[in-house]
Design a protein around this motif. Structure first.
Motif, PDB file in Angstrom:
ATOM      1  N   ALA A  71      20.456  28.079  70.106  1.00 24.00           N
ATOM      2  CA  ALA A  71      20.298  26.631  70.265  1.00 24.00           C
ATOM      3  C   ALA A  71      19.052  26.104  69.548  1.00 24.00           C
ATOM      4  N   TYR A  72      18.132  26.993  69.182  1.00 23.85           N
ATOM      5  CA  TYR A  72      16.901  26.580  68.503  1.00 23.85           C
ATOM      6  C   TYR A  72      17.103  26.365  66.998  1.00 23.85           C
ATOM      7  N   TYR A  73      18.251  26.782  66.468  1.00 25.95           N
ATOM      8  CA  TYR A  73      18.490  26.670  65.032  1.00 25.95           C
ATOM      9  C   TYR A  73      19.354  25.456  64.716  1.00 25.95           C
ATOM     10  N   SER A  74      19.136  24.882  63.557  1.00 22.86           N
ATOM     11  CA  SER A  74      19.975  23.771  63.118  1.00 22.86           C
ATOM     12  C   SER A  74      21.374  24.305  62.844  1.00 22.86           C
ATOM     13  N   ALA A  75      22.355  23.414  62.857  1.00 22.29           N
ATOM     14  CA  ALA A  75      23.742  23.829  62.606  1.00 22.29           C
ATOM     15  C   ALA A  75      23.872  24.465  61.223  1.00 22.29           C
ATOM     16  N   GLU A  76      23.155  23.918  60.247  1.00 20.95           N
ATOM     17  CA  GLU A  76      23.221  24.440  58.878  1.00 20.95           C
ATOM     18  C   GLU A  76      22.633  25.842  58.795  1.00 20.95           C
ATOM     19  N   THR A  77      21.498  26.043  59.460  1.00 20.15           N
ATOM     20  CA  THR A  77      20.848  27.357  59.453  1.00 20.15           C
ATOM     21  C   THR A  77      21.694  28.378  60.194  1.00 20.15           C
ATOM     22  N   ALA A  78      22.231  27.971  61.341  1.00 18.15           N
ATOM     23  CA  ALA A  78      23.019  28.896  62.161  1.00 18.15           C
ATOM     24  C   ALA A  78      24.324  29.305  61.488  1.00 18.15           C
ATOM     25  N   SER A  79      24.835  28.473  60.570  1.00 17.44           N
ATOM     26  CA  SER A  79      26.135  28.754  59.944  1.00 17.44           C
ATOM     27  C   SER A  79      26.027  29.563  58.657  1.00 17.44           C
ATOM     28  N   ILE A  80      24.856  30.114  58.375  1.00 10.75           N
ATOM     29  CA  ILE A  80      24.665  30.840  57.119  1.00 10.75           C
ATOM     30  C   ILE A  80      25.649  31.999  56.980  1.00 10.75           C
TER      31      ILE A  80
END
Length: 201
Positions: A71-80
């Protein structure tokens, strides 16, 4: 989420937190359902509505920690992991402020949970989580950088162990040092001070 789902979700969180609190003080095999219920403020019938046994709760508690971290990561970062085959290679370097800031913020704001996860790493099957990450994320990324297959596991373990050691030292000091200082230390150690300075100029 309707009222019943919300109530169910909140009860599950209370039981996750109860188990974590008990794991701070005693070994898993000595924890009882009665203790969990007392700590969570629920009765045994509520426990059995959610789980068959404490091992079921432990699995959910592991998921609770992972979800809390993500939950601490942005959607873009988490979807790498969905883009590693086609994105620019620069996006695949995780030792950056973009990735380290949410990670270190999670550690600082949840240091108690982080310490419990470290203490019970094998019990909570985080090794299995790491293996999945290696198979589905780290290994394909290293392949894109043309790292030969037999070296990949060693390289990842080396970098992750170094970063983890820095984080644990930071935790010993109650995370008093500024997150940006810790990020610079990690980047200096992993990438090299000269390279970091070049990136920042």
């Amino acid at each position: 989420m309707n009222k019943n789902e919300s109530k169910y979700f909140n009860t599950a969180i209370r039981m996750d937190e109860a188990l974590l609190a008990l794991l701070e003080k005693k070994d898993f095999e000595y924890i009882t359902i009665k203790e969990i219920c007392e700590k969570a403020g629920v009765n045994r019938s509520t426990f059995y509505l959610h789980y068959e046994n404490i091992s079921d709760l432990l699995k959910e508690t592991t998921r609770y920690i992972i979800d809390k971290h993500q939950a601490y990561y942005s959607a873009e970062t988490a979807s790498i992991s969905l883009r590693y085959e086609t994105c620019d290679k620069k996006e695949l370097i995780f030792v950056t402020t973009e990735y380290l800031t949410p990670y270190l913020t999670f550690v600082k704001e949840n240091h108690r949970i982080f310490k419990i996860a470290v203490k019970w790493f094998d019990l909570m099957n985080f090794n299995e989580v790491y293996e999945k990450m290696f198979t589905h994320i780290f290994d394909p990324i290293l392949a894109r950088f043309n790292v030969i297959e037999k070296k990949r596991a060693y390289i990842i373990k080396f970098y992750l162990s170094g970063i983890f050691a820095i984080v644990m030292e930071w935790l010993k000091k109650d995370c008093r040092d500024d997150i940006n200082e810790i990020i610079k230390i990690i980047m200096d150690c992993v990438i090299g001070e000269k390279s970091v300075n070049e990136q920042n100029t």
